[in-house]
Scaffold this motif. Structure first.
Motif, PDB file in Angstrom:
ATOM      1  N   GLY A  95      -7.881 -19.942  10.779  1.00 53.48           N
ATOM      2  CA  GLY A  95      -7.494 -19.728   9.207  1.00 53.48           C
ATOM      3  C   GLY A  95      -6.051 -18.943   9.289  1.00 53.48           C
ATOM      4  N   TYR A  96      -5.129 -19.457  10.090  1.00 53.66           N
ATOM      5  CA  TYR A  96      -3.799 -18.685   9.959  1.00 53.66           C
ATOM      6  C   TYR A  96      -3.073 -18.664   8.656  1.00 53.66           C
ATOM      7  N   VAL A  97      -2.469 -17.274   8.394  1.00 58.42           N
ATOM      8  CA  VAL A  97      -1.819 -17.408   7.063  1.00 58.42           C
ATOM      9  C   VAL A  97      -0.334 -16.629   7.393  1.00 58.42           C
ATOM     10  N   ASP A  98       0.558 -17.628   6.875  1.00 58.49           N
ATOM     11  CA  ASP A  98       1.998 -16.860   7.022  1.00 58.49           C
ATOM     12  C   ASP A  98       1.914 -15.311   6.325  1.00 58.49           C
ATOM     13  N   VAL A  99       2.835 -14.722   7.302  1.00 51.64           N
ATOM     14  CA  VAL A  99       2.901 -13.147   6.652  1.00 51.64           C
ATOM     15  C   VAL A  99       3.445 -13.100   5.155  1.00 51.64           C
ATOM     16  N   LEU A 100       4.067 -14.109   4.775  1.00 52.92           N
ATOM     17  CA  LEU A 100       4.795 -14.368   3.472  1.00 52.92           C
ATOM     18  C   LEU A 100       3.748 -14.585   2.387  1.00 52.92           C
ATOM     19  N   ASP A 101       2.669 -14.902   2.749  1.00 54.45           N
ATOM     20  CA  ASP A 101       1.463 -15.206   2.019  1.00 54.45           C
ATOM     21  C   ASP A 101       0.293 -14.339   2.236  1.00 54.45           C
ATOM     22  N   LEU A 102       0.477 -13.493   3.086  1.00 50.47           N
ATOM     23  CA  LEU A 102      -0.856 -12.683   3.595  1.00 50.47           C
ATOM     24  C   LEU A 102      -0.457 -11.196   2.944  1.00 50.47           C
ATOM     25  N   PRO A 103      -1.407 -10.676   1.819  1.00 49.05           N
ATOM     26  CA  PRO A 103      -1.030  -9.547   1.422  1.00 49.05           C
ATOM     27  C   PRO A 103      -1.151  -8.423   2.476  1.00 49.05           C
ATOM     28  N   ALA A 104      -0.476  -7.281   2.279  1.00 49.76           N
ATOM     29  CA  ALA A 104      -0.445  -6.107   3.110  1.00 49.76           C
ATOM     30  C   ALA A 104      -1.749  -5.649   3.160  1.00 49.76           C
ATOM     31  N   LYS A 105      -2.420  -5.224   4.351  1.00 51.30           N
ATOM     32  CA  LYS A 105      -3.630  -4.570   4.390  1.00 51.30           C
ATOM     33  C   LYS A 105      -3.656  -3.150   4.076  1.00 51.30           C
ATOM     34  N   PRO A 106      -4.560  -2.760   3.452  1.00 47.43           N
ATOM     35  CA  PRO A 106      -4.622  -1.383   2.911  1.00 47.43           C
ATOM     36  C   PRO A 106      -4.918  -0.711   4.332  1.00 47.43           C
ATOM     37  N   SER A 107      -4.467   0.409   4.462  1.00 47.69           N
ATOM     38  CA  SER A 107      -4.673   1.398   5.652  1.00 47.69           C
ATOM     39  C   SER A 107      -4.713   2.689   5.163  1.00 47.69           C
ATOM     40  N   ALA A 108      -5.187   3.686   5.650  1.00 49.24           N
ATOM     41  CA  ALA A 108      -5.164   5.265   5.223  1.00 49.24           C
ATOM     42  C   ALA A 108      -3.912   5.652   6.142  1.00 49.24           C
ATOM     43  N   LEU A 109      -3.562   5.081   7.025  1.00 47.78           N
ATOM     44  CA  LEU A 109      -2.534   5.575   7.881  1.00 47.78           C
ATOM     45  C   LEU A 109      -1.265   4.913   7.430  1.00 47.78           C
ATOM     46  N   ALA A 110      -0.992   4.466   6.376  1.00 51.91           N
ATOM     47  CA  ALA A 110       0.071   3.576   5.861  1.00 51.91           C
ATOM     48  C   ALA A 110       1.286   4.724   5.522  1.00 51.91           C
ATOM     49  N   VAL A 111       1.147   5.831   5.283  1.00 52.00           N
ATOM     50  CA  VAL A 111       1.991   6.908   4.961  1.00 52.00           C
ATOM     51  C   VAL A 111       2.259   7.307   6.381  1.00 52.00           C
ATOM     52  N   ARG A 112       1.780   7.231   7.442  1.00 50.08           N
ATOM     53  CA  ARG A 112       2.295   7.690   8.733  1.00 50.08           C
ATOM     54  C   ARG A 112       2.692   6.703   9.556  1.00 50.08           C
ATOM     55  N   SER A 113       2.802   5.412   9.169  1.00 45.44           N
ATOM     56  CA  SER A 113       3.432   4.314   9.943  1.00 45.44           C
ATOM     57  C   SER A 113       4.873   4.194   9.371  1.00 45.44           C
ATOM     58  N   PRO A 114       5.608   3.433  10.267  1.00 40.27           N
ATOM     59  CA  PRO A 114       7.234   3.232   9.962  1.00 40.27           C
ATOM     60  C   PRO A 114       7.510   3.187   8.679  1.00 40.27           C
ATOM     61  N   LEU A 115       8.172   4.022   8.144  1.00 42.32           N
ATOM     62  CA  LEU A 115       8.841   3.676   6.424  1.00 42.32           C
ATOM     63  C   LEU A 115      10.411   3.438   6.746  1.00 42.32           C
ATOM     64  N   LEU A 116      10.922   2.791   6.028  1.00 45.62           N
ATOM     65  CA  LEU A 116      12.361   2.478   6.483  1.00 45.62           C
ATOM     66  C   LEU A 116      13.111   2.631   5.103  1.00 45.62           C
ATOM     67  N   ASP A 117      12.673   3.224   3.840  1.00 44.23           N
ATOM     68  CA  ASP A 117      13.550   3.452   2.340  1.00 44.23           C
ATOM     69  C   ASP A 117      12.726   4.011   1.608  1.00 44.23           C
ATOM     70  N   LEU A 118      13.264   4.760   0.665  1.00 49.12           N
ATOM     71  CA  LEU A 118      12.458   5.245  -0.400  1.00 49.12           C
ATOM     72  C   LEU A 118      13.215   5.430  -1.585  1.00 49.12           C
ATOM     73  N   ASP A 119      12.865   5.361  -2.816  1.00 50.79           N
ATOM     74  CA  ASP A 119      13.676   5.747  -4.225  1.00 50.79           C
ATOM     75  C   ASP A 119      12.886   6.228  -5.115  1.00 50.79           C
ATOM     76  N   LEU A 120      13.364   6.660  -6.094  1.00 47.37           N
ATOM     77  CA  LEU A 120      12.797   7.348  -7.286  1.00 47.37           C
ATOM     78  C   LEU A 120      12.480   6.220  -8.266  1.00 47.37           C
ATOM     79  N   ALA A 121      11.178   6.261  -8.751  1.00 51.17           N
ATOM     80  CA  ALA A 121      10.942   5.552 -10.188  1.00 51.17           C
ATOM     81  C   ALA A 121      10.548   6.629 -11.205  1.00 51.17           C
ATOM     82  N   GLY A 122      11.643   7.165 -11.737  1.00 52.17           N
ATOM     83  CA  GLY A 122      11.229   8.222 -12.463  1.00 52.17           C
ATOM     84  C   GLY A 122      11.252   9.541 -11.787  1.00 52.17           C
TER      85      GLY A 122
END
Length: 356
Positions: free
Chosen positions: A27-54
């Motif tokens: 059941g291969y699914v292209d990453v363009l169609d595969l939702p990001a997996k919830p992860s408790a470590l997401a905030v510690r994983s490589p992040l590449l940019d950020l901005d302020l929304a208000g």
């Protein structure tokens, strides 16, 4: 040697075919169609940019991870994202409306301050956009060879598939914005991303150099890229026009305010202009490591960060001061939180530095 090399290629091809067959069977699914997996470590994983929304901080990174914080970076929650591709940049036009771009030509949009995202475009559609846009221009101006060449570029992108990344995104308001990437890939929208138009013919970039970043100083919009590419938006001509570049290496970012602009990049190079990019002054960083992020602190001073984690402060006399800090980690993006702290993202996730 030739026979051995041929055998290795055949064996590798068979292995890849076997793996591909197994992926489809499972059941291969292209990453363009595969939702990001919830992860408790997401905030510690490589992040590449950020901005302020208000007052909210929103950071993007690998595997489609988007995290947001409503307490100046003390705690983070993971957003709902419909793709699993690496995301390279994010920009909010106002506290509600934001856009994120990344690999495989993906453009995402949020209308609730970064909590939920939907896909507006991906690389599987970009080739067709170029073909239709430039083929129509070729019919109107059959003697203009540029249109046929750009339509052929669309054919190439369509054939190669969704493998070209966007590297940055910027919006002037809720309707007007740009997304830029490799090989002069640039799209513009005038309806908040509902439709996107190719702008390859409006960048003064005949060599097809990578477009790495764009940003506004409040009175001008600048675009930078590899091999010293430096452009400024001409609102009358509706194009990114070339301005004199003081450097032939790659630029990685732009920061500024009305009346001045800083560009920075490879091997610690930083340049400053007060006349719209007609003349530049080099600022001596004293470093040979690339500068990869910048923001302004509460006092309006520029803060620059390197891929090795150095922090440089631009003083009033335009000297660069290396700021002391405990521990260093590579920095890919920087922003000033609502509490005045410098919030940084990189290969180790999020960290904060006290405000001055």
């Amino acid at each position: 040697m030739c026979a051995l090399r041929g055998y290795v290629r055949l064996a590798l091809g068979a292995l890849l075919a076997l793996l591909a067959g197994g992926a489809w069977a499972n059941g291969y699914v292209d990453v363009l169609d595969l939702p990001a997996k919830p992860s408790a470590l997401a905030v510690r994983s490589p992040l590449l940019d950020l901005d302020l929304a208000g007052n909210r901080l929103v950071a993007v990174g690998q595997r489609g991870h988007i995290v947001y914080s409503d307490d100046a970076g003390q705690s983070w929650q993971q957003a709902e994202v419909p793709v699993s591709v690496d995301l390279n940049a994010v920009h909010f036009a106002n506290p509600s409306l934001g856009w994120a771009v990344g690999n495989d030509g993906v453009i995402l949009h949020s209308d609730d301050g970064g909590r939920h995202w939907r896909k507006q475009l991906d690389g599987r559609q970009i080739g067709t956009l170029l073909i239709e846009h430039y083929s129509a221009l070729a019919q109107l101006e059959p003697d203009n060879e540029q249109w046929a060449l750009l339509a052929a570029e669309g054919e190439r992108l369509k054939t190669e598939g969704a493998d070209k990344p966007f590297l940055d995104v910027w919006f002037a308001d809720a309707q007007t914005g740009f997304a830029v990437g490799v090989f002069n890939l640039i799209l513009a929208t005038r309806d908040g991303g509902q439709t996107w138009d190719p702008l390859q013919d409006r960048t003064d970039n005949p060599m097809g150099l990578h477009l790495t970043a764009l940003n506004s100083t409040g009175d001008a919009l600048y675009l930078v890229g590899e091999q010293g590419l430096l452009r400024r938006w001409d609102s009358e001509a509706k194009r990114f026009a070339a301005v004199p570049s003081p450097y032939e290496g790659s630029y990685f970012g732009v920061v500024g305010k009305p009346g001045e602009v800083l560009v920075y990049g490879l091997r610690g190079h930083v340049f400053h202009s007060r006349d719209g990019g007609q003349n530049w002054q080099q600022l001596d960083s004293g470093l040979q490591v690339s500068i990869t992020a910048a923001t302004k602190d509460r006092g309006g001073r520029y803060q620059l960060f390197t891929q090795a984690g150095h922090r440089l402060q631009v003083e009033d006399d335009l000297s660069l001061r290396l700021m002391p800090q405990q521990g260093q980690a590579p920095v890919a993006g920087a922003a000033l939180s609502a509490k005045g702290e410098l919030v940084l993202v990189g290969g180790r996730g999020v960290r904060s530095l006290p405000g001055e």
